[in-house]
Scaffold this active site. Structure first.
Site, short mmCIF file in Angstrom:
data_model
loop_
_atom_site.label_atom_id
_atom_site.label_comp_id
_atom_site.label_asym_id
_atom_site.label_seq_id
_atom_site.Cartn_x
_atom_site.Cartn_y
_atom_site.Cartn_z
CB CYS A 281 12.72 8.49 -12.68
SG CYS A 281 12.99 10.21 -12.17
CB CYS B 231 14.39 10.78 -14.96
SG CYS B 231 15.51 10.58 -13.57
#
Length: 478
Positions: A172, A169
């Site tokens: 993230c 991600c």
């Protein structure tokens, strides 16, 4: 001066003296039959006069340029969280509205499509989420959680702040340096062994898919705040909150300190809810289930367009292979809402009217994963306007009926539930026709005169026939 005898000469209805007439049994029978026939035909004519007749025609739609059409809907998504559910509207004229919220309401639902609480309100959406600048070496100070130690840790600390993430991600990876720095500062400020009131942890959703699914994680990263004891209030399910604020180290530390402060003020009483102004803006209750019911209305231009429901966020990533856009259409209609009484009146005008104004109501469109991942469910709606006019030319009602054709398609991007609508350039015009009273009176007179005349002819024929038969029986010559 005109004499009375001359006036009498123009009498159309000359009278026969009563003593010169003869009443017969056959004549009485025909009179009764004639009277009943008149009464029956009069009733039929009266019913026909009171009945409303209509004429139906097809004309070019008379809507003016710039008119808007209301679209009401109520759709349940068993596998789409209200946290990220977005309603988008677009059309061929360039309109493109993302995440419409003003006229939309969301309710978290369980797997049986039952609501699990009050209306869901997501946190304040930031136009730009701040992160720390990358470049420094990251030292991991947050605790890694798995399904084995997750519940144990949440029961051990009054406040547990957990970052659900995925290594692939983008957001993230931007959060990772800030998260680990914040974990280090919180660890130094509130030592887990000496203080033991708060801990920062993380869960890798690629390794702990079931744990993330249990907590209804659909977007990455998802920062959840768990409070000790809150799971006892909701059938042993964790009742937690989501963090929607900035993701730089300073903001994260400030948020955690704000969570711990109430516990410092009341050491013997656990604070299950943060009252600070900062928390009210960045912390909101997380969805307790993984489904969402979206209801409301939008106003669209009368041109081909799309209504799309999907997962959307400007600061989260989604795994398209895990998104399931299955849904049940509880209600979908166009135009103003029509009262049941009005529909009853419309049925009197046209029995077929109103049968297709909510054609999709109650229909499920469920993907049981047999179609594979990345499945978009599309609906193609063709809308026809029907206008009912009274006999005086005033519009009684405008109704929009539609046909629906649905299909599934595999998408390279995030799957969506798509409703493509297109209005027909033609419209149905139903006009109420009223009958004149003079026409009714004329028909009634024709019925009375016609039945009386026919009955007289039949009586004359019957009387002459019976007289002839009597003369034959007596053997008389004529």
């Amino acid at each position: 001066m005109v004499s009375t005898s001359k006036i009498k000469s123009v009498d159309f209805y000359r009278k026969i003296p009563r003593d010169l007439t003869e009443a017969t049994l056959s004549g009485a029978g025909l009179s009764i039959v004639a009277a009943l026939s008149m009464l029956f035909l009069f009733g039929m004519e009266l019913n026909n006069y009171l009945a409303v007749s209509t004429t139906t025609s097809i004309i070019v739609d008379r809507s003016s340029d710039g008119d808007f059409l209301r679209m009401d809907f109520n759709i349940s998504f068993p596998s789409l969280s209200c946290e990220f559910a977005s309603v988008d509207v677009s059309d061929v004229l360039g309109t493109n509205r993302l995440n419409v919220t003003k006229t939309i309401r969301k309710f978290s639902i369980d797997s049986n499509l039952r609501p699990t609480g009050s209306e869901f309100h997501s946190g304040e959406v930031l136009s730009h989420v701040n992160h720390d600048e990358a470049g420094e070496e990251v030292v991991e100070d947050s605790v890694s959680l798995t399904s084995r130690n997750f519940d144990t840790l949440l029961h051990q600390y009054p406040i547990s702040v957990v970052n659900f993430y995925a290594p692939w991600c983008y957001w993230c990876n931007l959060l990772k340096p800030s998260w680990e720095k914040a974990a280090n500062q919180i660890k130094e400020r509130y030592d887990p062994e000496m203080d033991g009131r708060v801990i920062l942890a993380k869960v890798d959703c690629t390794q702990e898919a079931d744990l993330c699914r249990k907590n209804h994680i659909q977007g990455y990263p998802s920062i959840r705040i768990f409070r000790q004891g809150s799971d006892l209030r909701d059938n042993a399910h964790h009742d937690h909150e989501s963090y929607y604020g900035d993701r730089d180290t300073e903001s994260l530390v400030k948020m955690v300190i704000g969570l711990v402060e109430p516990i410092l003020l009341e050491p013997h009483k656990l604070a299950l809810e943060d009252k600070s102004d900062n928390a009210s803006k960045t912390l909101k209750k997380a969805p307790s289930t993984g489904g969402c019911r979206i209801e409301g209305y939008i106003r669209v231009k009368k041109v081909p367009g799309n209504l799309m429901v999907s997962a959307r966020s400007g600061s989260h990533s989604f795994d398209s292979t895990q998104m399931n856009m299955s849904h049940v259409v509880n209600h979908l209609s166009f135009g103003r809402k029509i009262l049941p009484q009005t529909f009853t009146d419309l049925k009197r005008l046209s029995p077929y009217l109103g049968q297709s104004h909510d054609r999709l109501n109650g229909r499920p469109f469920i993907n049981q994963r047999d179609l594979g991942p990345n499945v978009t469910i599309e609906h193609y709606l063709q809308i026809v306007k029907t206008e009912v006019l009274k006999s005086n030319g005033h519009a009684m009602v405008e109704e929009y009926e539609y046909t629906a054709h649905s299909s599934v398609a595999h998408s390279y991007y995030l799957p969506v539930a798509k409703f493509h609508f297109e209005l027909s350039p033609m419209q149905v015009l139903i006009t109420e026709n009223s009958r004149s009273f003079s026409h009714f009176i004329t028909n009634v007179c024709a019925i009375i005169g016609g039945v009386f005349t026919v009955a007289g002819i039949l009586d004359s024929i019957l009387h002459q026939t019976m007289t002839l038969m009597k003369k034959i029986e007596l053997g008389k010559n004529f």
